[in-house]
Design an enzyme around this catalytic site. Structure first.
Site, mmCIF file in Angstrom:
data_model
loop_
_atom_site.group_PDB
_atom_site.id
_atom_site.type_symbol
_atom_site.label_atom_id
_atom_site.label_comp_id
_atom_site.label_asym_id
_atom_site.label_seq_id
_atom_site.Cartn_x
_atom_site.Cartn_y
_atom_site.Cartn_z
ATOM 1 C CG ASP A 67 -0.382 -0.355 2.507
ATOM 2 O OD1 ASP A 67 0.855 -0.440 2.604
ATOM 3 O OD2 ASP A 67 -1.147 -0.569 3.468
ATOM 4 C CG ASN A 136 -9.687 0.471 10.523
ATOM 5 O OD1 ASN A 136 -8.733 -0.270 10.323
ATOM 6 N ND2 ASN A 136 -10.037 1.435 9.687
ATOM 7 C CG HIS A 138 -6.480 -0.965 7.978
ATOM 8 N ND1 HIS A 138 -6.367 0.405 8.070
ATOM 9 C CD2 HIS A 138 -5.284 -1.434 8.415
ATOM 10 C CE1 HIS A 138 -5.170 0.731 8.520
ATOM 11 N NE2 HIS A 138 -4.496 -0.360 8.745
ATOM 12 C CD GLU A 143 -8.894 2.380 6.139
ATOM 13 O OE1 GLU A 143 -8.764 1.446 6.951
ATOM 14 O OE2 GLU A 143 -8.489 3.526 6.368
HETATM 15 C C1 F6R Z 1 1.105 -0.881 6.320
HETATM 16 C C2 F6R Z 1 -0.230 -1.484 6.323
HETATM 17 C C3 F6R Z 1 -1.153 -1.341 7.479
HETATM 18 C C4 F6R Z 1 -0.539 -1.827 8.799
HETATM 19 C C5 F6R Z 1 -1.551 -1.757 9.942
HETATM 20 C C6 F6R Z 1 -0.925 -2.150 11.270
HETATM 21 O O1 F6R Z 1 1.759 -1.128 5.086
HETATM 22 O O2 F6R Z 1 -0.581 -2.082 5.372
HETATM 23 O O3 F6R Z 1 -2.326 -2.075 7.196
HETATM 24 O O4 F6R Z 1 -0.103 -3.143 8.636
HETATM 25 O O5 F6R Z 1 -2.091 -0.472 10.042
HETATM 26 O O6 F6R Z 1 0.107 -1.249 11.573
HETATM 27 P P1 F6R Z 1 1.084 -1.474 12.806
HETATM 28 O O7 F6R Z 1 1.868 -2.716 12.511
HETATM 29 O O8 F6R Z 1 1.946 -0.259 12.860
HETATM 30 O O9 F6R Z 1 0.225 -1.647 14.013
#
Ligand code: F6R
Length: 251
Positions: A67, A136, A138, A143
């Protein structure tokens, strides 16, 4: 869905590295979908250390970006591409020609998303998807509400995601409101998915993902519709969920 529950984030990093290394040992040219975020950083450092000791070979691995924020050049300090390069590509010595960037700064980002997905398919699909769990629910920037057939596309970030990414870049006002994400249909077709989850702040959303209803409202719960998903969690995130708590359709 298989669960690996370990004591802490260090143990999670080693276990997740083991899971990836087993696939790569069997297929050196594996295509890997690479998340950024905090959770997999220890895993990437562990793999880099194994490489330094000659125990992990990433020289043929193909890295696909999961992403990216819309409108950011690769050199922008907030670019997830830059983060992926610093944490994964460079420490593992992956050749530049094997790295696929999701071009957030493309003049036609919709077309760029479609081309990115076609390139993944042309390369034979994803062998291992490394995913973190958003607060959330995702996956990437899929999302809620999320559908299983969503393509690689441009999305509006939820206020919750903007807020949770703010600390990485010095405040929510620094976080772009739109992003590109590999879609659920690519993620759900990965031959192995590693969902890494760490910390007590993920406990409630992890419980909803693995033991609540399978629902578009919790994108990570959609992982229970496919086989070959491994959840690697530390005890702080797992809490007191029973190991057999996933419904039978969780496979
Ligand atoms: C980042 C991504 C996000 C994170 C998610 C968890 O490339 O795709 O979906 O994996 O927000 O983030 P952390 O690991 O920082 O809690």
């Amino acid at each position: 869905m298989r669960f690996v529950v370990v004591d802490d984030h260090d143990a999670l990093s080693r276990s997740a590295a083991d899971e990836l290394a087993a696939v790569v040992a069997a297929k050196l040219s594996s295509s890997v979908l690479v998340a950024t975020g905090n959770t997999p950083m220890g895993m990437y450092a562990e793999l880099a250390e194994r490489r330094r000791r000659g125990r992990f070979d990433a020289s043929q691995l193909r890295a696909w970006q999961l992403d990216e924020y819309l409108g950011l050049a690769p050199g922008d300090r907030r670019s997830l591409y830059g983060w992926m390069r610093r944490s994964f590509v460079e420490p593992l010595g992956i050749p530049d020609g094997n790295v696929a960037r999701l071009p957030g700064d493309s003049a036609d980002p919709e077309a760029a998303c479609a081309a990115f997905e076609r390139a993944i398919l042309a390369a034979g699909g994803i062998d291992v998807a490394i995913l973190g769990l958003g607060p959330n629910g995702h996956l990437g920037f899929n999302e809620p509400p999320a559908t299983t057939d969503s393509p690689t596309r441009i999305v509006d970030l939820t206020p919750e995601s903007v807020a949770s990414n703010g600390p990485y870049w010095g405040g929510a006002d620094q976080v772009p409101r739109r992003a590109l994400t590999v879609g659920m249909r690519v993620i759900l077709n990965a031959r192995l998915t590693l969902l890494v989850v760490s910390g007590a702040h993920k406990r409630d959303i992890l419980a909803r993902a693995v033991a609540g209803p399978i629902s578009p409202d919790v994108p990570a719960s959609l992982l229970r519709t496919v086989p070959n998903v491994v959840v690697v969690a530390d005890r702080a995130a797992w809490g007191d969920l029973p190991m057999g708590s996933a419904p039978v359709d969780g496979r």
